[in-house]
Design a protein around this motif. Structure first.
Motif, short mmCIF file in Angstrom:
data_model
loop_
_atom_site.label_atom_id
_atom_site.label_comp_id
_atom_site.label_asym_id
_atom_site.label_seq_id
_atom_site.Cartn_x
_atom_site.Cartn_y
_atom_site.Cartn_z
N ARG A 41 0.83 -1.10 0.03
CA ARG A 41 0.02 0.03 -0.14
C ARG A 41 0.79 1.16 0.00
O ARG A 41 0.54 2.33 -0.62
N PHE A 42 2.10 1.27 0.77
CA PHE A 42 2.90 2.63 0.88
C PHE A 42 3.94 2.45 0.25
O PHE A 42 4.82 3.41 0.11
N SER A 51 5.32 0.99 11.06
CA SER A 51 4.06 1.30 11.31
C SER A 51 3.20 -0.07 12.07
O SER A 51 2.46 0.09 12.96
N ARG A 81 -2.13 1.45 9.37
CA ARG A 81 -2.17 2.40 8.46
C ARG A 81 -2.05 3.84 8.75
O ARG A 81 -1.73 4.66 7.95
N ALA A 84 1.02 4.85 9.44
CA ALA A 84 1.87 5.20 8.33
C ALA A 84 1.64 6.41 7.56
O ALA A 84 2.20 7.19 6.88
N LEU A 85 0.17 6.84 7.53
CA LEU A 85 -0.43 8.06 6.88
C LEU A 85 0.37 9.13 7.85
O LEU A 85 0.69 10.23 7.17
N VAL A 88 3.54 9.68 6.69
CA VAL A 88 3.62 10.16 5.35
C VAL A 88 3.34 11.47 5.14
O VAL A 88 4.01 12.56 4.65
N LYS A 97 2.02 11.08 -2.96
CA LYS A 97 1.58 9.85 -2.53
C LYS A 97 0.57 10.08 -1.36
O LYS A 97 -0.47 8.98 -1.60
N LEU A 98 0.60 10.93 -0.33
CA LEU A 98 -0.52 11.06 0.46
C LEU A 98 -1.78 11.32 -0.23
O LEU A 98 -2.87 10.87 -0.08
N LEU A 101 -3.04 8.36 -1.52
CA LEU A 101 -3.85 7.14 -0.46
C LEU A 101 -5.09 7.74 0.06
O LEU A 101 -5.97 7.13 0.60
#
Length: 433
Positions: A41-42, A51, A81, A84-85, A88, A97-98, A101
């Motif tokens: 995903r990332f 994460s 998740r 991780a966000l 980011v 990328k953010l 997502l």
């Protein structure tokens, strides 16, 4: 003092213990699945690892208060998740990328069942590789990574082994392995290697690296590098499952068929490999009536198909060796001359120290203990074998057969001085006694 809704310290302790048990249930396979989904995903293995670790720490803080959720894996994935966000967001260079997502999150929120629609969509688009972790296997086998780094990275993060277990599997010091893993993670991020299904034309070139990881995963479960038990059935079962998935995805690949045959034939001996007390039983002393006949039949079928393939190589030859053992009615009836020939063929494909050790043992069985000792002693200067416990066990057994008890005892003591699992230690101690 923290208290649960019931208000007693004992219930708080019970809640904490319940949370620990729930997290302990996430073995290497389950953790690797979560890590694979996050990495895909990332696109950042280091971020995914950090994460997920944060999510486990948060679970230890939250679950004792709120209770273990109905879908623990979904809770961990959602928490990881979000972590991780957050990471980011702190990196302005990843703003694009953010945004992407964010779009995915708005289009596909977490469902009430705990399933992540975005991850389901990724799985549906995986083409011939329908398993999340297999996609990650092939990503870590990217040609831009050094060959030794590919295997180390995959064993550590996709197969879920510890750094120490990976170092043991590859016969290198732990510090060297730590450096390899850090280097590989940085290279993946720097080059922007995508965590997606490789194009069909790139699957076959990466296949050998993937097969080696599955093989080494099985090997660690077959004879653990550390711990109180000799085997880890979860790892062997996971390796066989991955080999079956690969075989279904690539049924005409001879080496895939060979690997599956090798694992099945080796696993067939599992019921006879461990004593009631958990101590390993050498192949020559195993009760062959306890071997799994169904796995032997399936494994021999795979071995024969692999041998007939134009792509027959490392794993097809190893499957053939395992088939010779499986077809022998007794240890004494084993065709060691044929096994020695097969090891010579194997050495042409993979001239590594462990293969040379296997050939030396086979020649000793075929031509006598004196020849075996001569061959083993010729390998003694290899630094990898000097740290390899099975090498010293093979020398000890050969010296025993030659009647040199003093030298055999020295070899057994050298084997005991090297790292290994407790069950092996018990076997070696009994041999010394």
């Amino acid at each position: 003092m923290n208290r649960t809704p019931h208000g007693t310290p004992s219930s708080a302790a019970e809640a904490q213990e319940g949370a620990r048990r729930a997290l302990a249930a996430f073995g290497p396979e389950a953790r690797a699945r979560l890590l694979a989904s996050l990495a895909r995903r990332f696109g950042d293995l280091g971020l995914a690892e950090d994460s997920l670790q944060d999510a486990f720490v948060q679970a230890l803080r939250t679950w004792p208060k709120t209770g273990v959720p109905a879908a623990p894996a979904a809770w961990l994935m959602t928490t990881a998740r979000r972590r991780a966000l957050d990471a980011v967001r702190r990196e302005g260079v990843l703003a694009q990328k953010l945004a992407q997502l964010r779009i995915e999150e708005e289009r596909a929120p977490l469902t009430s069942s705990g399933a992540d629609p975005a991850e389901a969509a990724l799985s549906r688009s995986a083409g011939p590789l329908a398993d999340d972790r297999l996609v990650l296997f092939f990503t870590c086998a990217h040609p831009a990574l050094r060959p030794e780094d590919r295997v180390a990275l995959t064993l550590r993060f996709v197969a879920g082994l510890t750094t120490e277990e990976v170092a043991h599997a590859l016969l290198v010091p732990t510090t060297t392995m730590q450096q390899r893993i850090v280097r590989a993670k940085k290279r993946i991020r720097t080059l922007g290697i995508p965590f997606t299904t490789p194009p069909p034309a790139e699957i076959r070139p990466r296949l050998h690296g993937v097969l080696r990881v599955v093989y080494l995963l099985y090997a660690e479960g077959y004879a653990r590098s550390t711990g109180d038990t000799h085997v880890r059935d979860d790892l062997t079962a996971d390796a066989i499952r991955l080999a079956r998935v690969l075989h279904r995805s690539l049924p005409t690949a001879g080496e895939v068929t060979g690997l599956l045959g090798l694992l099945l034939l080796t696993e067939a001996r599992r019921p006879a490999r461990i004593s009631a007390g958990g101590v390993p039983i050498p192949l020559a002393r195993q009760d062959r009536e306890r071997w799994d006949a169904a796995l032997i039949a399936e494994g021999i079928g795979c071995a024969e198909a692999a041998a007939a393939s134009a792509e027959a190589g490392t794993y097809a030859i190893q499957a053939a060796i395992a088939a010779v053992h499986a077809e022998a009615p007794s240890a004494e009836a084993t065709d060691w001359r044929q096994i020695a020939v097969l090891y010579r063929m194997l050495e042409a494909h993979e001239p590594g120290p462990v293969v040379r050790l296997g050939r030396a043992v086979a020649l000793g069985r075929a031509h006598g203990a004196e020849e075996g000792l001569r061959r083993l002693d010729a390998l003694a200067s290899d630094p990898a074998l000097a740290r390899f416990r099975p090498f010293h066990i093979a020398r000890a057994i050969t010296l025993e057969e030659l009647g040199d008890a003093e030298a055999a005892a020295r070899a057994y003591r050298r084997a005991l001085s090297l790292s290994g699992n407790d069950a092996e230690d018990e076997f070696l101690t009994a041999a010394l006694d």
